[in-house]
Scaffold this motif. Structure first.
Motif, PDB file in Angstrom:
ATOM      1  N   TYR A 151       0.777  -1.233   0.000  1.00 48.01           N
ATOM      2  CA  TYR A 151       0.000   0.000   0.000  1.00 48.01           C
ATOM      3  C   TYR A 151       0.815   1.293   0.000  1.00 48.01           C
ATOM      4  O   TYR A 151       0.283   2.337  -0.409  1.00 48.01           O
ATOM      5  CB  TYR A 151      -1.021  -0.025   1.135  1.00 48.01           C
ATOM      6  N   PRO A 152       2.084   1.301   0.373  1.00 46.46           N
ATOM      7  CA  PRO A 152       2.868   2.539   0.185  1.00 46.46           C
ATOM      8  C   PRO A 152       3.232   2.823  -1.275  1.00 46.46           C
ATOM      9  O   PRO A 152       3.805   3.879  -1.563  1.00 46.46           O
ATOM     10  CB  PRO A 152       4.133   2.284   1.020  1.00 46.46           C
ATOM     11  N   GLN A 153       2.921   1.917  -2.198  1.00 46.16           N
ATOM     12  CA  GLN A 153       3.377   2.084  -3.575  1.00 46.16           C
ATOM     13  C   GLN A 153       2.899   3.398  -4.197  1.00 46.16           C
ATOM     14  O   GLN A 153       3.665   4.084  -4.877  1.00 46.16           O
ATOM     15  CB  GLN A 153       2.889   0.912  -4.443  1.00 46.16           C
ATOM     16  N   TYR A 154       1.640   3.732  -3.970  1.00 46.58           N
ATOM     17  CA  TYR A 154       1.128   4.963  -4.586  1.00 46.58           C
ATOM     18  C   TYR A 154       1.854   6.178  -4.024  1.00 46.58           C
ATOM     19  O   TYR A 154       2.259   7.084  -4.767  1.00 46.58           O
ATOM     20  CB  TYR A 154      -0.376   5.081  -4.359  1.00 46.58           C
ATOM     21  N   ASP A 155       2.034   6.216  -2.717  1.00 49.82           N
ATOM     22  CA  ASP A 155       2.688   7.364  -2.088  1.00 49.82           C
ATOM     23  C   ASP A 155       4.125   7.535  -2.562  1.00 49.82           C
ATOM     24  O   ASP A 155       4.615   8.660  -2.697  1.00 49.82           O
ATOM     25  CB  ASP A 155       2.657   7.223  -0.563  1.00 49.82           C
ATOM     26  N   TYR A 156       4.814   6.427  -2.807  1.00 47.92           N
ATOM     27  CA  TYR A 156       6.222   6.496  -3.188  1.00 47.92           C
ATOM     28  C   TYR A 156       6.424   6.626  -4.694  1.00 47.92           C
ATOM     29  O   TYR A 156       7.324   7.339  -5.148  1.00 47.92           O
ATOM     30  CB  TYR A 156       6.964   5.253  -2.693  1.00 47.92           C
ATOM     31  N   LEU A 157       5.606   5.948  -5.492  1.00 47.78           N
ATOM     32  CA  LEU A 157       5.889   5.817  -6.917  1.00 47.78           C
ATOM     33  C   LEU A 157       5.052   6.708  -7.819  1.00 47.78           C
ATOM     34  O   LEU A 157       5.426   6.937  -8.971  1.00 47.78           O
ATOM     35  CB  LEU A 157       5.699   4.356  -7.350  1.00 47.78           C
ATOM     36  N   ALA A 158       3.909   7.207  -7.334  1.00 47.51           N
ATOM     37  CA  ALA A 158       3.044   7.977  -8.218  1.00 47.51           C
ATOM     38  C   ALA A 158       3.698   9.290  -8.652  1.00 47.51           C
ATOM     39  O   ALA A 158       3.463   9.759  -9.767  1.00 47.51           O
ATOM     40  CB  ALA A 158       1.706   8.255  -7.541  1.00 47.51           C
ATOM     41  N   ARG A 168      -2.098   3.001  -8.617  1.00 40.09           N
ATOM     42  CA  ARG A 168      -3.420   3.339  -8.066  1.00 40.09           C
ATOM     43  C   ARG A 168      -4.281   2.083  -7.965  1.00 40.09           C
ATOM     44  O   ARG A 168      -4.971   1.860  -6.964  1.00 40.09           O
ATOM     45  CB  ARG A 168      -4.103   4.388  -8.949  1.00 40.09           C
ATOM     46  N   ILE A 169      -4.266   1.275  -9.015  1.00 42.88           N
ATOM     47  CA  ILE A 169      -5.047   0.030  -8.990  1.00 42.88           C
ATOM     48  C   ILE A 169      -4.550  -0.899  -7.888  1.00 42.88           C
ATOM     49  O   ILE A 169      -5.335  -1.505  -7.152  1.00 42.88           O
ATOM     50  CB  ILE A 169      -4.973  -0.665 -10.362  1.00 42.88           C
ATOM     51  N   LEU A 170      -3.221  -0.999  -7.759  1.00 45.79           N
ATOM     52  CA  LEU A 170      -2.637  -1.920  -6.780  1.00 45.79           C
ATOM     53  C   LEU A 170      -2.872  -1.491  -5.337  1.00 45.79           C
ATOM     54  O   LEU A 170      -2.670  -2.284  -4.416  1.00 45.79           O
ATOM     55  CB  LEU A 170      -1.132  -2.071  -7.033  1.00 45.79           C
ATOM     56  N   THR A 171      -3.280  -0.245  -5.130  1.00 44.39           N
ATOM     57  CA  THR A 171      -3.471   0.246  -3.760  1.00 44.39           C
ATOM     58  C   THR A 171      -4.926   0.594  -3.470  1.00 44.39           C
ATOM     59  O   THR A 171      -5.215   1.368  -2.554  1.00 44.39           O
ATOM     60  CB  THR A 171      -2.572   1.472  -3.496  1.00 44.39           C
ATOM     61  N   ILE A 172      -5.847   0.037  -4.262  1.00 50.91           N
ATOM     62  CA  ILE A 172      -7.267   0.194  -3.950  1.00 50.91           C
ATOM     63  C   ILE A 172      -7.531  -0.399  -2.564  1.00 50.91           C
ATOM     64  O   ILE A 172      -7.086  -1.506  -2.270  1.00 50.91           O
ATOM     65  CB  ILE A 172      -8.137  -0.508  -5.007  1.00 50.91           C
ATOM     66  N   ASN A 178       3.855  16.538  11.135  1.00 49.66           N
ATOM     67  CA  ASN A 178       4.668  15.390  10.729  1.00 49.66           C
ATOM     68  C   ASN A 178       3.852  14.413   9.892  1.00 49.66           C
ATOM     69  O   ASN A 178       2.620  14.444   9.884  1.00 49.66           O
ATOM     70  CB  ASN A 178       5.213  14.665  11.966  1.00 49.66           C
ATOM     71  N   ALA A 179       4.555  13.539   9.196  1.00 49.33           N
ATOM     72  CA  ALA A 179       3.898  12.521   8.387  1.00 49.33           C
ATOM     73  C   ALA A 179       3.205  11.504   9.286  1.00 49.33           C
ATOM     74  O   ALA A 179       3.604  11.298  10.440  1.00 49.33           O
ATOM     75  CB  ALA A 179       4.917  11.818   7.488  1.00 49.33           C
ATOM     76  N   VAL A 180       2.165  10.871   8.755  1.00 46.25           N
ATOM     77  CA  VAL A 180       1.453   9.837   9.498  1.00 46.25           C
ATOM     78  C   VAL A 180       1.746   8.483   8.865  1.00 46.25           C
ATOM     79  O   VAL A 180       2.146   8.394   7.699  1.00 46.25           O
ATOM     80  CB  VAL A 180      -0.069  10.093   9.522  1.00 46.25           C
ATOM     81  N   TYR A 181       1.540   7.432   9.645  1.00 44.28           N
ATOM     82  CA  TYR A 181       1.747   6.062   9.170  1.00 44.28           C
ATOM     83  C   TYR A 181       0.489   5.280   9.495  1.00 44.28           C
ATOM     84  O   TYR A 181       0.229   4.968  10.657  1.00 44.28           O
ATOM     85  CB  TYR A 181       2.968   5.439   9.851  1.00 44.28           C
ATOM     86  N   SER A 182      -0.290   4.976   8.450  1.00 35.42           N
ATOM     87  CA  SER A 182      -1.571   4.307   8.646  1.00 35.42           C
ATOM     88  C   SER A 182      -1.655   2.951   7.969  1.00 35.42           C
ATOM     89  O   SER A 182      -2.706   2.309   8.002  1.00 35.42           O
ATOM     90  CB  SER A 182      -2.712   5.192   8.100  1.00 35.42           C
ATOM     91  N   TYR A 183      -0.580   2.509   7.357  1.00 36.04           N
ATOM     92  CA  TYR A 183      -0.628   1.274   6.567  1.00 36.04           C
ATOM     93  C   TYR A 183      -0.973   0.054   7.402  1.00 36.04           C
ATOM     94  O   TYR A 183      -1.527  -0.917   6.886  1.00 36.04           O
ATOM     95  CB  TYR A 183       0.706   1.049   5.849  1.00 36.04           C
ATOM     96  N   ILE A 206      -4.072 -11.589   0.105  1.00 38.14           N
ATOM     97  CA  ILE A 206      -3.336 -10.940  -0.989  1.00 38.14           C
ATOM     98  C   ILE A 206      -4.182 -11.105  -2.248  1.00 38.14           C
ATOM     99  O   ILE A 206      -4.100 -12.124  -2.947  1.00 38.14           O
ATOM    100  CB  ILE A 206      -1.945 -11.566  -1.175  1.00 38.14           C
ATOM    101  N   ASN A 207      -5.005 -10.101  -2.540  1.00 35.47           N
ATOM    102  CA  ASN A 207      -5.840 -10.184  -3.731  1.00 35.47           C
ATOM    103  C   ASN A 207      -5.758  -8.925  -4.573  1.00 35.47           C
ATOM    104  O   ASN A 207      -6.575  -8.703  -5.465  1.00 35.47           O
ATOM    105  CB  ASN A 207      -7.297 -10.500  -3.374  1.00 35.47           C
ATOM    106  N   ILE A 208      -4.754  -8.085  -4.300  1.00 36.14           N
ATOM    107  CA  ILE A 208      -4.501  -6.912  -5.129  1.00 36.14           C
ATOM    108  C   ILE A 208      -3.035  -6.544  -5.013  1.00 36.14           C
ATOM    109  O   ILE A 208      -2.387  -6.876  -4.020  1.00 36.14           O
ATOM    110  CB  ILE A 208      -5.384  -5.711  -4.722  1.00 36.14           C
TER     111      ILE A 208
END
Length: 329
Positions: free
Chosen positions: A184-191, A259-263, A312-317, A327-329
């Motif tokens: 789920y961090p993928q969108y935040d890091y890679l978008a 975006r799709i991978l982090t729905i 500060n940044a938050v961590y909600s993952y 693991i279905n996405i």
């Protein structure tokens, strides 16, 4: 276990939903081989190379040491684990107080351990009952057989309740908490491509060569040193944006994919009560698990609110409501 309608499949079923379909789909899309494949088109390493990385990781894989959270963290120096690998006694490493994956992860991990222990106690009265279960024995043999699943480090047999509970705990962590923290961090890091381009068009060696050429040029003129440094820094940034960052169409494709991978998950680990009401085992254990998850969620929300107020940044993952049950996405 599914074929034999084993009681433990009540525990495992929600952890496996749609995973085989996802893997099949990924092999035909994200990990496909061929001309203009996704991996070759948008990543620096390419499909063949990242599959080699997967292979090399698998060759060194050990079920507990690689996937049980305390051992995996310890392998990177973040926690101390008791000598008994099935003892969840841990000492957190206070040298990194901002490592929230460790902090939240260990809370979730320990809660899963209690859930798995309670579930096993619902199904088995004694260690001997576990040792006498032929279906469990077949599961262990199939999973460790080099000609079948070949999972290194997985128990070759189950002789008592603690080792069985620890195995279920580890399987649950892999399918839920670990997946949430990695996926789920993928969108935040890679978008935003300049933050972490998935496919850099130039190498660090090329950047170092360009930087060296700037330094050599600066040494031949008589301008102020600070002015030279400022000008060189500007040129380096321009070079990175011009030569390293991916082209627009590639960056746009990465945005679509992450975006799709982090729905957000349809089913999180804290909303499985309807499922456990319907199956034969686990409702009592799951209700107790829910109480712990609610407390952990409140702690994470309280910390994140304080972080927001402080700017500060938050961590909600690893908030329980954000952790998928499979693991279905």
């Amino acid at each position: 276990l599914k074929q034999s309608n084993h009681p433990l499949f009540d525990f495992l079923k929600p952890l496996t939903r749609d995973t085989l379909f996802l893997n099949w789909a990924a092999r035909l899309t994200l990990a496909e081989f061929g001309e203009n494949s996704f991996g070759d088109r948008v990543t620096s390493v390419g499909t063949g190379q990242f599959m080699q990385l997967n292979r090399d990781e698998w060759l060194d894989y050990d079920f507990f040491n690689s996937s049980a959270l305390p051992q995996e963290l310890a392998s990177r120096g973040f926690v101390a684990v008791a000598n008994n690998t099935h003892d969840d006694t841990t000492t957190t490493n206070d040298e990194f107080p901002g490592y929230l994956y460790q902090q939240d992860g260990m809370k979730i991990w320990n809660a899963m351990g209690q859930f798995a222990t309670d579930f096993v106690n619902e199904v088995y009265d004694t260690d001997q009952d576990v040792a006498n279960d032929m279906d469990l024995d077949e599961w262990a043999k199939e999973t460790t057989d080099p000609n079948k699943a070949d999972i290194k480090g997985f128990p070759t047999s189950f002789t008592n309740k603690p080792i069985l509970a620890y195995t279920l705990q580890t399987l649950m962590w892999i399918s839920t908490g670990l997946h949430a923290a990695v996926n789920y961090p993928q969108y935040d890091y890679l978008a935003y491509a300049p933050n972490k381009p998935l496919g850099a068009r130039a190498s660090m060696e090329q950047f170092q060569a360009f930087s060296s050429s700037l330094s050599e040029h600066s040494n031949t003129n008589n301008n102020n040193e600070n002015e030279n440094n400022n000008e060189n820094d500007k040129k380096k940034k321009e070079w990175i944006f011009r030569e390293v960052n991916p082209y627009f169409n590639v960056a746009r494709e990465v945005i679509y994919i992450v975006r799709i991978l982090t729905i957000p998950p349809e089913t999180a680990i804290d909303n499985l009560l309807d499922y456990f009401r319907e199956v034969r085992h686990g409702e009592k254990s799951y209700r107790s698990f829910l109480v712990t998850l609610d407390r952990i969620g409140d702690e994470i929300e309280s910390r994140n609110q304080a972080s927001r107020r402080a700017g500060n940044a938050v961590y909600s993952y690893l908030h329980p409501s954000n952790i998928p049950s499979c693991i279905n996405i």
